[in-house]
Structures are given as C-alpha cells and as structure tokens.
Enzyme design. Structure first.
Site, PDB file in Angstrom:
ATOM      1  N   HIS A   1     -35.028  46.171  81.027  1.00 34.52           N
ATOM      2  CA  HIS A   1     -34.750  47.153  81.934  1.00 34.52           C
ATOM      3  C   HIS A   1     -34.649  46.978  83.170  1.00 34.52           C
ATOM      4  O   HIS A   1     -34.533  47.693  84.050  1.00 34.52           O
ATOM      5  CB  HIS A   1     -35.482  48.697  81.483  1.00 34.52           C
ATOM      6  CG  HIS A   1     -35.540  49.201  80.253  1.00 34.52           C
ATOM      7  ND1 HIS A   1     -36.636  49.411  79.397  1.00 34.52           N
ATOM      8  CD2 HIS A   1     -34.534  49.243  79.499  1.00 34.52           C
ATOM      9  CE1 HIS A   1     -36.040  50.045  78.449  1.00 34.52           C
ATOM     10  NE2 HIS A   1     -34.873  49.791  78.350  1.00 34.52           N
TER      11      HIS A   1
ATOM     12  N   ILE B   1     -34.129  48.234  88.324  1.00 37.68           N
ATOM     13  CA  ILE B   1     -34.698  48.659  87.546  1.00 37.68           C
ATOM     14  C   ILE B   1     -34.014  50.041  86.758  1.00 37.68           C
ATOM     15  O   ILE B   1     -34.127  50.851  87.405  1.00 37.68           O
ATOM     16  CB  ILE B   1     -36.114  49.417  88.109  1.00 37.68           C
ATOM     17  CG1 ILE B   1     -36.897  48.133  88.655  1.00 37.68           C
ATOM     18  CG2 ILE B   1     -37.044  49.617  86.806  1.00 37.68           C
ATOM     19  CD1 ILE B   1     -38.030  48.460  89.624  1.00 37.68           C
ATOM     20  N   CYS B   2     -34.038  49.947  85.703  1.00 38.20           N
ATOM     21  CA  CYS B   2     -33.309  51.203  84.839  1.00 38.20           C
ATOM     22  C   CYS B   2     -34.616  51.963  84.352  1.00 38.20           C
ATOM     23  O   CYS B   2     -35.185  51.508  83.554  1.00 38.20           O
ATOM     24  CB  CYS B   2     -32.924  50.572  83.763  1.00 38.20           C
ATOM     25  SG  CYS B   2     -31.806  51.772  82.709  1.00 38.20           S
ATOM     26  N   LEU B   3     -35.001  52.901  85.111  1.00 33.17           N
ATOM     27  CA  LEU B   3     -36.265  54.000  84.912  1.00 33.17           C
ATOM     28  C   LEU B   3     -35.612  55.071  85.371  1.00 33.17           C
ATOM     29  O   LEU B   3     -35.395  55.447  86.384  1.00 33.17           O
ATOM     30  CB  LEU B   3     -37.211  53.169  85.798  1.00 33.17           C
ATOM     31  CG  LEU B   3     -38.600  53.841  85.321  1.00 33.17           C
ATOM     32  CD1 LEU B   3     -39.081  53.748  83.980  1.00 33.17           C
ATOM     33  CD2 LEU B   3     -39.659  53.430  86.343  1.00 33.17           C
TER      34      LEU B   3
ATOM     35  N   CYS C   1     -36.395  53.917  78.934  1.00 30.97           N
ATOM     36  CA  CYS C   1     -36.215  53.895  80.584  1.00 30.97           C
ATOM     37  C   CYS C   1     -36.927  54.810  81.208  1.00 30.97           C
ATOM     38  O   CYS C   1     -36.867  56.031  81.026  1.00 30.97           O
ATOM     39  CB  CYS C   1     -34.659  53.871  80.753  1.00 30.97           C
ATOM     40  SG  CYS C   1     -33.897  52.283  80.106  1.00 30.97           S
TER      41      CYS C   1
END
Length: 151
Positions: free
Chosen positions: A83, A90-92, A151
């Site tokens: 992620h 950042i894939c969050l 995520c």
C-alpha cells in the site's frame, strides 16, 4: 485559521510528549512553520521492517482538521509495501474518504505503524509503475481505488 493553528499546537505538544512507539517528531521541521511536519519512524521489532528507518511528511491545509493532512513517506528509504508506492504515496482510507475531524496526527501514525507491522511480504502495489508515472504530486488529488479492506 486560528482554530487550525490551535489544533496543530495541541497535536504537536501531544506528539512531543507522548509519541507513538518508534516515532519521533523532527523538531527542526516545525521551527519555521506549523503546517509541515517531518516524523521519523523506525520499523517495529518483530516485523519485516524491524530496524529500518523511514520519514513521513505531514502537510496541513488551512481546512485542517476538517480536511485530512497530506501524508507521504519521503527521503531515501520508502518502505516496500503493498500500500506504499515508490514515490512515497500511501494508500490508506483515513487519509482520504474515511477521514474524520476526530482523527489526529497520532491516529494517522498509529494506522501507518499498524499497516506496516501487519505486512508479511515486502512488495510494491501491482500498479506501482503506472501510478508513479501518471499521478499528481499531491496524493490527496488521487482518486484511490481500494483493492482490499486493509488500506
């Protein structure tokens, strides 16, 4: 603007006095501006990132806390994670659509620690090369597609 500064001062103090384990505020980063913070991070013991050092950049707009901060890894060591893109994005979900003013820098840091700590295999997202070539410099301008519920 004043409420944003007041909130950031409060969060800055909390981060200085009680930082999440493995995280340290880079004090020099807040000497000139309250809207850009660098946080040094060390990979947690017993994880695939144990002993590795990373740096996070937090940028706050005048709409904070009603708008999430821009958060990304920066520096020479970007974690290899499903992620985290090689440019530091950042894939969050809490950094975009799941953001709430009730969240804080501390809660974002804890989410990132948890995300890294739960990783079992170091690898980049499947679309890393395409994303890095075509993305905006600001990860908040990305329309994220969450491929899984982690995520």
């Amino acid at each position: 603007m004043a409420s944003m500064q007041k909130r950031l001062q409060k969060e800055l103090l909390a981060l200085q006095n009680d930082p999440p384990a493995g995280m340290t505020l880079n004090e020099r980063s807040v000497q000139n501006t309250i809207t850009e913070w660098f946080i040094d991070m060390e990979g947690a013991q017993g994880t695939v990132y144990e002993g590795e050092k990373f740096q996070l950049l937090f940028k706050f707009s005048s709409r904070y806390p009603f708008e999430s901060p821009q958060v990304m890894f920066t520096g020479e060591n970007i974690p290899v994670h499903p992620h985290v893109y090689s440019n530091g994005h950042i894939c969050l979900s809490i950094l975009t659509e799941d953001w709430s003013p009730a969240l804080s820098v501390q809660s974002v840091c804890l989410s990132i620690i948890s995300m890294l700590s739960s990783c079992k295999e170091k690898r980049r997202p499947p679309d890393n090369s395409f994303y890095v070539k075509t993305c905006n410099k600001n990860p908040k301008k990305t329309k994220w597609w969450y491929h899984d519920d982690t995520c």
